[in-house]
Design a protein around this motif. Structure first.
Motif, PDB file in Angstrom:
ATOM      1  N   LEU A 194      31.233  48.705  68.298  1.00  0.00           N
ATOM      2  CA  LEU A 194      29.949  48.963  67.659  1.00  0.00           C
ATOM      3  C   LEU A 194      29.317  47.660  67.169  1.00  0.00           C
ATOM      4  CD1 LEU A 194      27.795  50.883  66.512  1.00  0.00           C
ATOM      5  CD2 LEU A 194      29.229  51.117  64.458  1.00  0.00           C
ATOM      6  N   GLY A 195      30.130  46.807  66.524  1.00  0.00           N
ATOM      7  CA  GLY A 195      29.616  45.538  66.029  1.00  0.00           C
ATOM      8  C   GLY A 195      29.070  44.668  67.150  1.00  0.00           C
ATOM      9  N   TRP A 250      24.110  35.866  55.537  1.00  0.00           N
ATOM     10  CA  TRP A 250      24.431  35.883  54.110  1.00  0.00           C
ATOM     11  C   TRP A 250      25.058  37.215  53.700  1.00  0.00           C
ATOM     12  CZ3 TRP A 250      24.981  31.631  51.691  1.00  0.00           C
ATOM     13  CH2 TRP A 250      24.196  30.513  51.992  1.00  0.00           C
ATOM     14  N   PHE A 251      24.550  38.315  54.247  1.00  0.00           N
ATOM     15  CA  PHE A 251      25.154  39.617  53.938  1.00  0.00           C
ATOM     16  C   PHE A 251      26.611  39.651  54.378  1.00  0.00           C
ATOM     17  CE2 PHE A 251      20.958  42.254  53.944  1.00  0.00           C
ATOM     18  CZ  PHE A 251      20.664  41.731  52.698  1.00  0.00           C
ATOM     19  N   SER A 252      26.871  39.114  55.568  1.00  0.00           N
ATOM     20  CA  SER A 252      28.250  39.083  56.084  1.00  0.00           C
ATOM     21  C   SER A 252      29.135  38.231  55.186  1.00  0.00           C
ATOM     22  CB  SER A 252      28.263  38.531  57.514  1.00  0.00           C
ATOM     23  OG  SER A 252      27.473  39.320  58.371  1.00  0.00           O
ATOM     24  N   MET A 253      28.613  37.093  54.752  1.00  0.00           N
ATOM     25  CA  MET A 253      29.372  36.226  53.848  1.00  0.00           C
ATOM     26  C   MET A 253      29.720  36.953  52.552  1.00  0.00           C
ATOM     27  SD  MET A 253      28.154  32.759  51.856  1.00  0.00           S
ATOM     28  CE  MET A 253      27.349  33.772  50.584  1.00  0.00           C
ATOM     29  N   LEU A 312      24.347  45.285  60.002  1.00  0.00           N
ATOM     30  CA  LEU A 312      25.613  46.009  60.196  1.00  0.00           C
ATOM     31  C   LEU A 312      26.457  45.355  61.273  1.00  0.00           C
ATOM     32  CD1 LEU A 312      27.494  48.372  59.633  1.00  0.00           C
ATOM     33  CD2 LEU A 312      26.117  49.761  61.205  1.00  0.00           C
ATOM     34  N   GLY A 313      25.822  44.960  62.376  1.00  0.00           N
ATOM     35  CA  GLY A 313      26.562  44.349  63.474  1.00  0.00           C
ATOM     36  C   GLY A 313      27.249  43.064  63.079  1.00  0.00           C
ATOM     37  N   TRP A 314      26.525  42.172  62.393  1.00  0.00           N
ATOM     38  CA  TRP A 314      27.131  40.904  61.998  1.00  0.00           C
ATOM     39  C   TRP A 314      28.208  41.095  60.935  1.00  0.00           C
ATOM     40  CZ3 TRP A 314      27.219  36.864  64.821  1.00  0.00           C
ATOM     41  CH2 TRP A 314      26.157  36.563  65.684  1.00  0.00           C
ATOM     42  N   ILE A 315      28.040  42.059  60.061  1.00  0.00           N
ATOM     43  CA  ILE A 315      29.087  42.348  59.069  1.00  0.00           C
ATOM     44  C   ILE A 315      30.369  42.800  59.770  1.00  0.00           C
ATOM     45  CG2 ILE A 315      29.784  43.979  57.255  1.00  0.00           C
ATOM     46  CD1 ILE A 315      26.872  43.850  56.246  1.00  0.00           C
ATOM     47  N   ILE A 353      36.394  38.899  62.768  1.00  0.00           N
ATOM     48  CA  ILE A 353      36.884  37.521  62.731  1.00  0.00           C
ATOM     49  C   ILE A 353      37.934  37.356  61.641  1.00  0.00           C
ATOM     50  CG2 ILE A 353      36.215  35.135  62.217  1.00  0.00           C
ATOM     51  CD1 ILE A 353      33.506  35.770  63.524  1.00  0.00           C
ATOM     52  N   TYR A 354      37.683  37.965  60.494  1.00  0.00           N
ATOM     53  CA  TYR A 354      38.651  37.907  59.384  1.00  0.00           C
ATOM     54  C   TYR A 354      40.002  38.508  59.791  1.00  0.00           C
ATOM     55  CZ  TYR A 354      40.949  40.683  55.736  1.00  0.00           C
ATOM     56  OH  TYR A 354      41.871  41.350  54.974  1.00  0.00           O
ATOM     57  N   THR A 355      39.988  39.644  60.468  1.00  0.00           N
ATOM     58  CA  THR A 355      41.251  40.274  60.881  1.00  0.00           C
ATOM     59  C   THR A 355      42.001  39.404  61.885  1.00  0.00           C
ATOM     60  OG1 THR A 355      40.162  41.572  62.638  1.00  0.00           O
ATOM     61  CG2 THR A 355      40.351  42.597  60.460  1.00  0.00           C
ATOM     62  N   ILE A 356      41.254  38.728  62.758  1.00  0.00           N
ATOM     63  CA  ILE A 356      41.898  37.831  63.724  1.00  0.00           C
ATOM     64  C   ILE A 356      42.549  36.659  62.996  1.00  0.00           C
ATOM     65  CG2 ILE A 356      41.486  36.220  65.627  1.00  0.00           C
ATOM     66  CD1 ILE A 356      39.249  38.117  66.570  1.00  0.00           C
ATOM     67  N   LEU A 357      41.837  36.059  62.066  1.00  0.00           N
ATOM     68  CA  LEU A 357      42.391  34.946  61.293  1.00  0.00           C
ATOM     69  C   LEU A 357      43.629  35.377  60.521  1.00  0.00           C
ATOM     70  CD1 LEU A 357      39.108  33.321  59.874  1.00  0.00           C
ATOM     71  CD2 LEU A 357      40.531  32.483  61.749  1.00  0.00           C
ATOM     72  N   TYR A 358      43.588  36.584  59.962  1.00  0.00           N
ATOM     73  CA  TYR A 358      44.737  37.094  59.213  1.00  0.00           C
ATOM     74  C   TYR A 358      45.953  37.261  60.127  1.00  0.00           C
ATOM     75  CZ  TYR A 358      47.791  40.506  56.986  1.00  0.00           C
ATOM     76  OH  TYR A 358      48.882  41.159  56.498  1.00  0.00           O
ATOM     77  N   ARG A 359      45.738  37.802  61.313  1.00  0.00           N
ATOM     78  CA  ARG A 359      46.855  37.995  62.242  1.00  0.00           C
ATOM     79  C   ARG A 359      47.441  36.665  62.676  1.00  0.00           C
ATOM     80  NH1 ARG A 359      43.946  42.491  66.119  1.00  0.00           N
ATOM     81  NH2 ARG A 359      43.884  44.199  64.594  1.00  0.00           N
ATOM     82  N   VAL A 360      46.577  35.692  62.946  1.00  0.00           N
ATOM     83  CA  VAL A 360      47.060  34.374  63.356  1.00  0.00           C
ATOM     84  C   VAL A 360      47.872  33.733  62.240  1.00  0.00           C
ATOM     85  CG1 VAL A 360      46.341  32.030  63.951  1.00  0.00           C
ATOM     86  CG2 VAL A 360      45.197  33.982  65.010  1.00  0.00           C
ATOM     87  N   ARG A 361      47.355  33.779  61.006  1.00  0.00           N
ATOM     88  CA  ARG A 361      48.078  33.192  59.875  1.00  0.00           C
ATOM     89  C   ARG A 361      49.415  33.900  59.648  1.00  0.00           C
ATOM     90  NH1 ARG A 361      46.798  30.148  55.245  1.00  0.00           N
ATOM     91  NH2 ARG A 361      45.125  29.338  56.554  1.00  0.00           N
ATOM     92  N   THR A 362      49.450  35.214  59.793  1.00  0.00           N
ATOM     93  CA  THR A 362      50.688  35.974  59.619  1.00  0.00           C
ATOM     94  C   THR A 362      51.710  35.600  60.671  1.00  0.00           C
ATOM     95  OG1 THR A 362      49.451  37.828  58.658  1.00  0.00           O
ATOM     96  CG2 THR A 362      51.673  38.291  59.457  1.00  0.00           C
ATOM     97  N   LEU A 363      51.275  35.447  61.918  1.00  0.00           N
ATOM     98  CA  LEU A 363      52.186  35.050  62.995  1.00  0.00           C
ATOM     99  C   LEU A 363      52.736  33.653  62.743  1.00  0.00           C
ATOM    100  CD1 LEU A 363      50.297  36.374  66.159  1.00  0.00           C
ATOM    101  CD2 LEU A 363      52.460  37.230  65.235  1.00  0.00           C
ATOM    102  N   GLU A 364      51.877  32.738  62.290  1.00  0.00           N
ATOM    103  CA  GLU A 364      52.331  31.378  61.991  1.00  0.00           C
ATOM    104  C   GLU A 364      53.365  31.380  60.873  1.00  0.00           C
ATOM    105  OE1 GLU A 364      48.226  28.917  63.133  1.00  0.00           O
ATOM    106  OE2 GLU A 364      48.744  29.349  61.041  1.00  0.00           O
ATOM    107  N   LYS A 365      53.135  32.201  59.864  1.00  0.00           N
ATOM    108  CA  LYS A 365      54.074  32.262  58.754  1.00  0.00           C
ATOM    109  C   LYS A 365      55.402  32.867  59.183  1.00  0.00           C
ATOM    110  CE  LYS A 365      54.453  33.729  53.922  1.00  0.00           C
ATOM    111  NZ  LYS A 365      53.763  34.361  52.781  1.00  0.00           N
ATOM    112  N   ASN A 366      55.349  33.917  59.987  1.00  0.00           N
ATOM    113  CA  ASN A 366      56.581  34.549  60.466  1.00  0.00           C
ATOM    114  C   ASN A 366      57.369  33.610  61.372  1.00  0.00           C
ATOM    115  OD1 ASN A 366      55.971  36.894  59.095  1.00  0.00           O
ATOM    116  ND2 ASN A 366      55.022  37.889  60.848  1.00  0.00           N
TER     117      ASN A 366
END
Length: 221
Positions: free
Chosen positions: A9-10, A46-49, A194-197, A203-216
């Motif tokens: 949808l985004g 700015w709304f997305s931020m 709505l789309g950019w949010i 993007i945030y979820t991707i960054l979180y997954r990458v950081r979690t994999l690096e930590k593991n």
């Protein structure tokens, strides 16, 4: 695929608002003219931020309650994603200002406060890198984040309204809704927001997954 419906949808909304944002008709306004199309890009950034920083402060509060390292990672990665959109907001705003006000940076009060707001979160990232001990870093960063968020809200939404500003809706200037955001523009503007949010959250979820994999990987090696 049903779990990724919001990502699809985004993407669809961003493509739609980008294409139709350039092709659709806009109100004929003095000075602003065709540059009003930047409303479909500048404001959604700015709304997305703000949404991403809201996600971050939520996880910072949650971390202080649970001490769950995952919440600390979510807090910092949502800020990393939010900073990206904040920079895009600054850049698109400077481009718009160049065509409407005559210069990219006129030291308008809202421009200045927007820059200061972004610097608050750069300071957050610098603070994290300055503290080596993981638990202390997470707690201090969470406390800083909780105080930074309301300051950011005041800088962006309260103080500009108390001063003279070139921005619509601030310093006594009428907002876009008051005189020119007609139904044609709303059909593009709201989907763009709505789309950019949604893309920002993705993007945030991707960054979180990458950081979690690096930590593991670091823990297992």
């Amino acid at each position: 695929m049903y779990k990724s419906w919001w990502k699809i949808l985004g993407a669809v909304l961003v493509v739609y608002s980008t294409v139709w944002g350039f092709l659709s008709t806009v109100p004929e306004l003095p000075i602003i003219r065709e540059s009003i199309r930047n409303l479909y890009f500048h404001v959604p950034m700015w709304f997305s931020m703000i949404v991403l920083f809201s996600v971050s402060v939520f996880h910072s509060i949650k971390f202080l309650r649970t001490n769950n390292p995952a919440d600390d990672i979510k807090a910092v990665e949502s800020i990393n994603a939010g900073v990206i959109f904040g920079l895009l907001g600054i850049v698109t705003g400077a481009i718009w200002a160049k065509f409407t006000w005559g210069q990219a940076w006129s030291f308008d009060v809202k421009q200045n406060f927007a820059a200061i707001s972004l610097l608050l979160y750069f300071a957050y990232l610098i603070l994290r890198n300055a503290i080596d001990e993981e638990q202390s870093r997470a707690k201090i960063s969470a406390i800083y984040n909780i105080f930074a968020f309301p300051i950011m809200v005041v800088l962006l939404f309260v103080l500009p309204r108390l001063s003279d500003s070139l921005h619509p809706g601030n310093g006594g200037n009428p907002g876009f809704n008051a005189y020119d955001l007609d139904s044609r523009m709303r059909m593009v503007f709201y989907p763009a927001c709505l789309g950019w949010i949604l893309i920002g959250y993705w993007i945030y979820t991707i960054l979180y997954r990458v950081r979690t994999l690096e930590k593991n990987n670091a823990l297992s090696s």
